[in-house]
Design a protein around this motif. Sequence first.
Motif: not given
Lengths: 368, 288
Positions: A275, A279, A281, A364
């Motif tokens: 990651l 981002q 998650a 993710p």
Amino acid sequence: MANPAPDLQCLDLTKDFDDFRAVDHVSFEVPQGSFFSILGPSGCGKTTLLRMIAGFQSPSSGDLLIKGASMIGVPPNKRPVSMVFQHLALFPTMNIGDNVGFGLRQRGVARAEIARRVDEILARVGLPGVAGRRVDQLSGGQKQRVAIARCMVLEPDVLLLDEPLGALDLKLREHMKVELKSLQAAFNTTFVYITHDQSEALVMSDNIAVMNRGRFEQIGPPQEVYHSPDTAFVAGFVGEANRIDARLVSVNGPVLTLESESGAALSVEAAQSGLSAGQRAQVFLRPEAIELTTSAEGLEGRENVTKGTVASVLFNGANSSVTVQHASGTPISVALPQTGDMAKLRPGSTVYTSWHPGRARVYPAPGA
Amino acid sequence: MTTDGSKLGFYLLLAPILLWLVVLIILPHLGLFWVSISEKIGPREFQTGFGNYVTFFEEPLYWRTFARTAIMSILATALTLIFGFPIAYYIAKLTRGRTKTTLFLMCMIPFWVSELVRTFGWMILLRETGVFSNLLQYLGLVSGPVEFLYNDAAIMVGLVYTSILFMVVPLVTTLDSLDDSLIEAGYDLGGNSLSILREIVIPHAMPGIVSGCIVVFMLSLGNYLTPILLGGKDSLWFTGMIYTQFITRFNWELGSALGFLLLALSSGVVFLGLKLSRQSLADTMGRA
Ligand SMILES: Nc1ncnc2c1ncn2[C@@H]1O[C@H](COP(=O)(O)OP(=O)(O)O)[C@@H](O)[C@H]1O
Ligand SMILES: [Mg+2]
């Protein structure tokens, strides 16, 4: 050969129905004498995969080997595998002895020999002397064992089982789990067992493959699948888990700092999450990984400490749990130790939750 | 616990069936039996006795026709089963949804036409100047016209055609209820098509087979039009004989005796068939 071929080997097995892919490039191998489970939600393609191994469906591509020999094009009645069907498929027009002896009759074994082997196998599954009974005179668990005996009398290389415990009531299912495992050990035959029930898979298997939408997401021993799931799907499907949607704020070596959707800060240890900051998650946290205390004392220096209130108490003996509502976000489920003042928790009590960064898993977010 | 009220309801429901049984079946047969044991000894003079039955056994034409009718009906039943089983298996096991319904309906279409017209249809196909005969001549397979009508084979064709639906319907019903996984389990355990048919499919379909056979046998035995129209002058059928006694000869006494013998014959054959297939009538009719 030093390393004999595994009993069952699937190489890139794929099955398409018209434009729908039910089984998608599945590869695995099952060594002799092991208990292999395929675990996945309903409709993920488990039965289709098993039927390809049994020979009732032919793969669109890929290869299937049993003891090293390819089974492509071999009809079901010529394969060294036997199948225990979802609803057992015992022949209602025959008695138990004729059911179990069916396969031997097809092989042209002599009558006296059939009778002897049928009696022997029925004794081995713990049902001596039922050969003369009708199918409908047996209980669910007994039918189960007859169905297994009917296959095992043929001494197959691989026994396939399609959710055979699905029709049983809970109590009997718990009992049959243990029994199936010990039967497998006693026969030392390779079992390929499919189920949507994770506890069946965890209890019985040497190896579990977790299947989702026609693909294998992870193959490994039960402990590994449970404690270090490879994907978000496995983490969510195998065992209980709280899922927290979050966004990655910063990466500091193996420690990730995230912010949950409700704004709480989370600290998670993940060496190779892949990651990057910003981002989205998903964090998975098992109920038993969360520690519960009634006061903030002794929590100094711990990480991921949050204050909350008990929303509900779900008493279930040793598997009791509470749901805790934090200041914001969705309630999380926490295992409830049956000790001391924890037994006094009531909805509305104030509690502190904490968890070690190494016990959560982060993946993710799908589509991120 | 049964209350008086529900008991009354039960009898009220039963009443039409009992009435039907008594008025339409038992009474006429009692009358028939009474007539059959009356011997004519002079004009309008009768005495009770089994003379009519004795006549039947003394006259070879009667009992030969009787035996011929029985044997041909059994043969027609067997042929209907042989043709009907694959059709029923195909409809029940190898098709689904719309195709299944369509095929099932197609089996029924011939029954929208009266039996008489259907039989004339076969006559058009089979007669000397008919379709088959012309086709064979056209193809050069035969040099002159061929007569297919007026023989036992033509009767057989007509009987099988008339009764095949009554075989297919119960067979489709029982085969439908056969779980596909049983057949798959059979293959999985090393069986081949033949052994699965013998050990799994047929035992399961037995109630349907037996009830289909009973119905087809009864229909063939009691058929009147088909044997008369398609059979030749010598192709006698027992129902035709009964007709002659009642209508042509005005010999109601002998006609009744023959009718009773036919009833005994059909009951006897059905009983024997059930015994041989180890089925009970209740079982068969209940399941099919
Ligand atoms: N014969 C078939 N034709 C078309 N689709 C099928 C067929 N058999 C199964 N499927 C589809 O394949 C998917 C997987 O089915 P299945 O293997 O039975 O799942 P599971 O056993 O895991 O519940 C399902 O979506 C199902 O609708
Ligand atoms: Mg399934």
